[in-house]
Design a protein around this motif. Structure first.
Motif, PDB file in Angstrom:
ATOM      1  N   THR A   1       5.910   9.511  13.728  1.00 26.64           N
ATOM      2  CA  THR A   1       6.444   8.301  14.350  1.00 26.64           C
ATOM      3  C   THR A   1       7.828   8.013  13.784  1.00 26.64           C
ATOM      4  O   THR A   1       8.354   8.781  12.985  1.00 26.64           O
ATOM      5  N   ASN A   2       8.410   6.892  14.168  1.00 26.68           N
ATOM      6  CA  ASN A   2       9.748   6.526  13.737  1.00 26.68           C
ATOM      7  C   ASN A   2       9.681   5.594  12.530  1.00 26.68           C
ATOM      8  O   ASN A   2       8.888   4.648  12.521  1.00 26.68           O
ATOM      9  N   HIS A   3      10.523   5.838  11.534  1.00 28.61           N
ATOM     10  CA  HIS A   3      10.478   4.988  10.334  1.00 28.61           C
ATOM     11  C   HIS A   3      10.894   3.552  10.636  1.00 28.61           C
ATOM     12  O   HIS A   3      10.460   2.619   9.959  1.00 28.61           O
TER      13      HIS A   3
ATOM     14  N   ALA B   1       0.835  -1.207   0.000  1.00 33.00           N
ATOM     15  CA  ALA B   1       0.000   0.000   0.000  1.00 33.00           C
ATOM     16  C   ALA B   1       0.871   1.258   0.000  1.00 33.00           C
ATOM     17  O   ALA B   1       0.580   2.232  -0.709  1.00 33.00           O
ATOM     18  N   ARG B   2       1.949   1.227   0.784  1.00 29.60           N
ATOM     19  CA  ARG B   2       2.840   2.401   0.833  1.00 29.60           C
ATOM     20  C   ARG B   2       3.549   2.618  -0.502  1.00 29.60           C
ATOM     21  O   ARG B   2       3.615   3.754  -1.008  1.00 29.60           O
ATOM     22  N   VAL B   3       4.054   1.543  -1.084  1.00 32.14           N
ATOM     23  CA  VAL B   3       4.751   1.658  -2.364  1.00 32.14           C
ATOM     24  C   VAL B   3       3.798   2.142  -3.453  1.00 32.14           C
ATOM     25  O   VAL B   3       4.150   2.987  -4.285  1.00 32.14           O
ATOM     26  N   SER B   4       2.569   1.624  -3.440  1.00 30.67           N
ATOM     27  CA  SER B   4       1.572   2.042  -4.429  1.00 30.67           C
ATOM     28  C   SER B   4       1.246   3.524  -4.300  1.00 30.67           C
ATOM     29  O   SER B   4       0.944   4.193  -5.288  1.00 30.67           O
ATOM     30  N   ALA B   5       1.311   4.024  -3.067  1.00 28.56           N
ATOM     31  CA  ALA B   5       1.042   5.445  -2.829  1.00 28.56           C
ATOM     32  C   ALA B   5       2.248   6.314  -3.149  1.00 28.56           C
ATOM     33  O   ALA B   5       2.157   7.551  -3.126  1.00 28.56           O
ATOM     34  N   GLY B   6       3.393   5.704  -3.435  1.00 26.11           N
ATOM     35  CA  GLY B   6       4.592   6.460  -3.802  1.00 26.11           C
ATOM     36  C   GLY B   6       5.256   7.161  -2.643  1.00 26.11           C
ATOM     37  O   GLY B   6       5.898   8.204  -2.828  1.00 26.11           O
ATOM     38  N   LYS B   7       5.127   6.607  -1.446  1.00 19.43           N
ATOM     39  CA  LYS B   7       5.724   7.247  -0.266  1.00 19.43           C
ATOM     40  C   LYS B   7       6.856   6.394   0.299  1.00 19.43           C
ATOM     41  O   LYS B   7       6.765   5.168   0.325  1.00 19.43           O
ATOM     42  N   SER B   8       7.888   7.052   0.767  1.00 20.09           N
ATOM     43  CA  SER B   8       8.986   6.347   1.427  1.00 20.09           C
ATOM     44  C   SER B   8       8.617   6.100   2.884  1.00 20.09           C
ATOM     45  O   SER B   8       7.690   6.724   3.424  1.00 20.09           O
ATOM     46  N   LEU B   9       9.351   5.206   3.524  1.00 19.23           N
ATOM     47  CA  LEU B   9       9.120   4.957   4.947  1.00 19.23           C
ATOM     48  C   LEU B   9       9.310   6.221   5.772  1.00 19.23           C
ATOM     49  O   LEU B   9       8.523   6.530   6.662  1.00 19.23           O
TER      50      LEU B   9
ATOM     51  N   LEU C   1      -3.262   3.453   6.807  1.00 19.56           N
ATOM     52  CA  LEU C   1      -3.944   3.298   5.524  1.00 19.56           C
ATOM     53  C   LEU C   1      -4.708   4.559   5.142  1.00 19.56           C
ATOM     54  O   LEU C   1      -4.836   4.883   3.963  1.00 19.56           O
ATOM     55  N   THR C   2      -5.198   5.266   6.123  1.00 22.55           N
ATOM     56  CA  THR C   2      -5.871   6.536   5.842  1.00 22.55           C
ATOM     57  C   THR C   2      -4.875   7.537   5.271  1.00 22.55           C
ATOM     58  O   THR C   2      -5.161   8.248   4.304  1.00 22.55           O
ATOM     59  N   ALA C   3      -3.684   7.574   5.859  1.00 16.43           N
ATOM     60  CA  ALA C   3      -2.641   8.475   5.369  1.00 16.43           C
ATOM     61  C   ALA C   3      -2.207   8.117   3.948  1.00 16.43           C
ATOM     62  O   ALA C   3      -1.777   8.981   3.173  1.00 16.43           O
ATOM     63  N   LEU C   4      -2.343   6.846   3.603  1.00 18.37           N
ATOM     64  CA  LEU C   4      -1.946   6.390   2.263  1.00 18.37           C
ATOM     65  C   LEU C   4      -3.087   6.473   1.253  1.00 18.37           C
ATOM     66  O   LEU C   4      -2.903   6.139   0.079  1.00 18.37           O
ATOM     67  N   GLY C   5      -4.264   6.887   1.715  1.00 20.58           N
ATOM     68  CA  GLY C   5      -5.398   7.045   0.808  1.00 20.58           C
ATOM     69  C   GLY C   5      -6.001   5.741   0.348  1.00 20.58           C
ATOM     70  O   GLY C   5      -6.596   5.663  -0.734  1.00 20.58           O
ATOM     71  N   VAL C   6      -5.878   4.692   1.162  1.00 17.37           N
ATOM     72  CA  VAL C   6      -6.435   3.391   0.795  1.00 17.37           C
ATOM     73  C   VAL C   6      -7.956   3.430   0.933  1.00 17.37           C
ATOM     74  O   VAL C   6      -8.490   3.949   1.916  1.00 17.37           O
ATOM     75  N   PRO C   7      -8.695   2.909  -0.058  1.00 17.19           N
ATOM     76  CA  PRO C   7     -10.165   2.923   0.004  1.00 17.19           C
ATOM     77  C   PRO C   7     -10.712   2.248   1.259  1.00 17.19           C
ATOM     78  O   PRO C   7     -10.073   1.350   1.822  1.00 17.19           O
TER      79      PRO C   7
ATOM     80  N   ALA D   1       9.098   9.381   4.806  1.00 16.40           N
ATOM     81  CA  ALA D   1       8.054  10.383   4.538  1.00 16.40           C
ATOM     82  C   ALA D   1       6.764  10.029   5.275  1.00 16.40           C
ATOM     83  O   ALA D   1       6.108  10.899   5.871  1.00 16.40           O
ATOM     84  N   LEU D   2       6.404   8.749   5.240  1.00 15.30           N
ATOM     85  CA  LEU D   2       5.188   8.319   5.925  1.00 15.30           C
ATOM     86  C   LEU D   2       5.344   8.460   7.438  1.00 15.30           C
ATOM     87  O   LEU D   2       4.421   8.904   8.126  1.00 15.30           O
ATOM     88  N   ALA D   3       6.514   8.127   7.950  1.00 20.53           N
ATOM     89  CA  ALA D   3       6.760   8.241   9.386  1.00 20.53           C
ATOM     90  C   ALA D   3       6.648   9.693   9.843  1.00 20.53           C
ATOM     91  O   ALA D   3       6.077   9.990  10.900  1.00 20.53           O
TER      92      ALA D   3
END
Length: 283
Positions: free
Chosen positions: A38-40, A21-29, A62-68, A31-33
């Motif tokens: 939080t901590n990557h 899900a993170r890779v599909s959203a194009g985010k690095s660990l 998953l909300t942060a990643l825009g998952v349906p 960036a998401l952290a």
């Protein structure tokens, strides 16, 4: 909140889905952290299954990643008991989760031992044989699953791919699934793949007067460099993943016993070639 009892089959499958899900959203660990404050490293432990995130943490990720919402609810539910040592899948959602788990285990294993008593092991199947095995599923779904199954074989040719030992019963070699021509092609493929340096094929002949573990049914054991083995059992409409050191050792012992009953690699390949010739004679 984190449950630290990681490494279980379901935790690792959940982690693989979070990573996807993170890779599909194009985010690095990182960036998401940063976005989640939080901590990557913590997120990395979730994605590898070494730590089990609480359901509310999964929901936030998953909300942060825009998952349906539907997909988010599925993974939140998956997280509720992801720290359980054993995992039974017996519904449609479980089928997808099982496939995700198998791909993850194949990707990270150092050794895979597949005891096949009725069918050719999935990693050795041809497309036509796989289609015949999947008969009864919707056509569109079958083609997708066949492509995924063939794609999974690529792990065996990877630089650090796992060692695969396939222990195949004579019955699985002689059952003409898909017809004699399809089965002949399948047997030739098994013989070809058995020449790869990291693939060993051993045949257990029928007619034994002594009971051995192959009489009970098929199973797969995944062994990892830094985690305890996982045993996979597949049934008609359900499957189970077992994560218990004592139980896993019993399956490893069963493999040792089966290998003592099996033909050596040279005799196994000669027997497979003989079966292929017989199939071609009927085709």
């Amino acid at each position: 909140m984190t449950r630290t009892t990681g490494g279980t089959p379901k935790a690792r499958a959940l982690g693989a889905e979070l990573r996807e899900a993170r890779v599909s959203a194009g985010k690095s660990l990182r960036a998401l952290a940063q976005e989640l404050d939080t901590n990557h490293v913590r997120l990395m432990r979730y994605e590898t299954g070494r730590s089990v995130p609480a359901p509310e943490v999964v929901a936030a990720l998953l909300t942060a990643l825009g998952v349906p919402e539907v997909e988010r609810d599925r993974l939140v539910e998956m997280a509720r008991d992801a720290d359980a040592p054993n995992w039974l899948t017996a519904d449609r959602a479980g089928v997808r989760q099982e496939l995700t788990a198998l791909i993850e285990f194949e990707r990270t294993a150092t050794r895979i031992t597949n005891v096949a008593t009725g069918l050719i092991p999935g990693l050795l199947q041809t497309s036509d044989y796989a289609r015949a095995v999947m008969r009864g599923k919707p056509v569109g779904e079958v083609e997708k699953l066949v492509l995924m199954r063939l794609g999974r074989r690529e792990i065996l040719s990877a630089r650090n791919g796992p060692q695969l030992t396939a222990i195949i019963s004579e019955n699985a070699l002689r059952e003409p699934i898909g017809g004699h021509e399809v089965m002949a092609e399948q047997l030739r493929k098994v013989a070809e793949l058995a020449t790869w340096p990291n693939i060993s094929v051993r045949v257990v002949a029928s007619g034994s007067t002594t009971w051995h573990p192959g009489h009970v049914g098929p199973f797969v054991v995944f062994e990892f460099p830094k985690a305890q083995p996982i045993v996979h059992l597949e049934h008609y409409r359900s499957s189970a993943f077992l994560y218990n050191p004592g139980l896993a050792q019993e399956y490893l012992d069963a493999i040792t016993t089966l290998l003592s009953f099996a033909m050596d690699e040279t005799d196994s390949l000669e027997f497979i070639a003989k079966c292929a010739n017989e199939m071609e004679a009927f085709a």
